[in-house]
Design a protein around this motif. Structure first.
Motif, mmCIF file in Angstrom:
data_model
loop_
_atom_site.group_PDB
_atom_site.id
_atom_site.type_symbol
_atom_site.label_atom_id
_atom_site.label_comp_id
_atom_site.label_asym_id
_atom_site.label_seq_id
_atom_site.Cartn_x
_atom_site.Cartn_y
_atom_site.Cartn_z
ATOM 1 N N VAL A 8 0.864 -1.187 0.000
ATOM 2 C CA VAL A 8 0.000 0.000 0.000
ATOM 3 C C VAL A 8 0.902 1.241 0.000
ATOM 4 O O VAL A 8 1.246 1.772 1.057
ATOM 5 C CB VAL A 8 -0.952 -0.007 1.214
ATOM 6 N N PRO A 9 1.311 1.682 -1.190
ATOM 7 C CA PRO A 9 2.281 2.784 -1.289
ATOM 8 C C PRO A 9 1.781 4.119 -0.744
ATOM 9 O O PRO A 9 2.582 5.012 -0.486
ATOM 10 C CB PRO A 9 2.572 2.880 -2.792
ATOM 11 N N SER A 10 0.485 4.254 -0.521
ATOM 12 C CA SER A 10 -0.054 5.521 -0.022
ATOM 13 C C SER A 10 0.054 5.675 1.496
ATOM 14 O O SER A 10 -0.292 6.719 2.036
ATOM 15 C CB SER A 10 -1.519 5.666 -0.458
ATOM 16 N N ILE A 11 0.575 4.657 2.195
ATOM 17 C CA ILE A 11 0.762 4.768 3.651
ATOM 18 C C ILE A 11 1.938 5.710 3.916
ATOM 19 O O ILE A 11 3.036 5.497 3.421
ATOM 20 C CB ILE A 11 1.059 3.390 4.285
ATOM 21 N N THR A 12 1.659 6.765 4.718
ATOM 22 C CA THR A 12 2.718 7.722 5.025
ATOM 23 C C THR A 12 2.963 7.909 6.517
ATOM 24 O O THR A 12 3.986 8.458 6.907
ATOM 25 C CB THR A 12 2.407 9.112 4.414
ATOM 26 N N CYS A 13 1.996 7.476 7.355
ATOM 27 C CA CYS A 13 2.143 7.758 8.785
ATOM 28 C C CYS A 13 1.322 6.773 9.620
ATOM 29 O O CYS A 13 0.575 5.964 9.075
ATOM 30 C CB CYS A 13 1.695 9.187 9.087
ATOM 31 N N ASP A 14 1.440 6.911 10.941
ATOM 32 C CA ASP A 14 0.683 6.051 11.847
ATOM 33 C C ASP A 14 -0.819 6.300 11.729
ATOM 34 O O ASP A 14 -1.624 5.411 11.978
ATOM 35 C CB ASP A 14 1.139 6.258 13.287
ATOM 36 N N GLY A 15 -1.195 7.517 11.337
ATOM 37 C CA GLY A 15 -2.614 7.823 11.129
ATOM 38 C C GLY A 15 -3.192 6.974 10.009
ATOM 39 O O GLY A 15 -4.326 6.488 10.101
ATOM 40 N N CYS A 16 -2.406 6.809 8.943
ATOM 41 C CA CYS A 16 -2.831 5.942 7.835
ATOM 42 C C CYS A 16 -3.013 4.518 8.329
ATOM 43 O O CYS A 16 -3.999 3.852 7.998
ATOM 44 C CB CYS A 16 -1.790 5.938 6.713
ATOM 45 N N ALA A 17 -2.074 4.053 9.125
ATOM 46 C CA ALA A 17 -2.133 2.693 9.662
ATOM 47 C C ALA A 17 -3.391 2.505 10.507
ATOM 48 O O ALA A 17 -4.086 1.495 10.392
ATOM 49 C CB ALA A 17 -0.886 2.404 10.490
ATOM 50 N N LYS A 18 -3.710 3.501 11.317
ATOM 51 C CA LYS A 18 -4.886 3.421 12.182
ATOM 52 C C LYS A 18 -6.160 3.396 11.343
ATOM 53 O O LYS A 18 -7.071 2.614 11.615
ATOM 54 C CB LYS A 18 -4.891 4.619 13.137
ATOM 55 N N THR A 19 -6.241 4.247 10.339
ATOM 56 C CA THR A 19 -7.419 4.307 9.473
ATOM 57 C C THR A 19 -7.655 2.969 8.777
ATOM 58 O O THR A 19 -8.783 2.465 8.745
ATOM 59 C CB THR A 19 -7.249 5.420 8.414
ATOM 60 N N ILE A 20 -6.601 2.393 8.223
ATOM 61 C CA ILE A 20 -6.704 1.109 7.525
ATOM 62 C C ILE A 20 -7.110 0.005 8.498
ATOM 63 O O ILE A 20 -8.008 -0.788 8.209
ATOM 64 C CB ILE A 20 -5.384 0.769 6.812
ATOM 65 N N THR A 21 -6.464 -0.026 9.656
ATOM 66 C CA THR A 21 -6.767 -1.059 10.657
ATOM 67 C C THR A 21 -8.230 -0.969 11.085
ATOM 68 O O THR A 21 -8.939 -1.982 11.120
ATOM 69 C CB THR A 21 -5.842 -0.910 11.881
#
Length: 65
Positions: A8-21
Motif C-alpha cells: 500500500v504505497p499511499s501509507i505515510t504515517c501512523d494515522g494511515c495505519a490506524k485508518t486502515i486497521t
C-alpha cells in the motif's frame, strides 16, 4: 484464516495505519491486522477474501499496488 499481504504505497504515517486497521476491523472484527508504515505493507489474517480486504483499504482512500 489466511494471511494476506498487500503493498500500500499511499501509507505515510501512523494515522494511515490506524485508518486502515479500523476500516478492516469494522468489517472483519476477528481479523488480525498488521500495518508496517516503513515498508508500506498491510498484512491481514482473516477469513475474508483478498478482494474484499483490498476494497476495504481502497474505500478509506488508499492505493493497493
Amino acid at each position: 484464516m489466511t494471511v494476506i499481504k498487500f503493498s500500500v504505497p499511499s501509507i505515510t504515517c501512523d494515522g494511515c495505519a490506524k485508518t486502515i486497521t479500523e476500516a478492516i476491523l469494522t468489517h472483519e472484527s476477528d481479523a488480525k491486522v498488521d500495518v508496517d508504515v516503513k515498508e508500506k505493507t498491510v498484512s491481514v489474517d482473516t477469513g475474508a477474501s483478498e478482494e474484499s480486504v483490498k476494497q476495504m483499504i481502497v474505500a478509506v482512500g488508499h492505493t493497493v499496488a
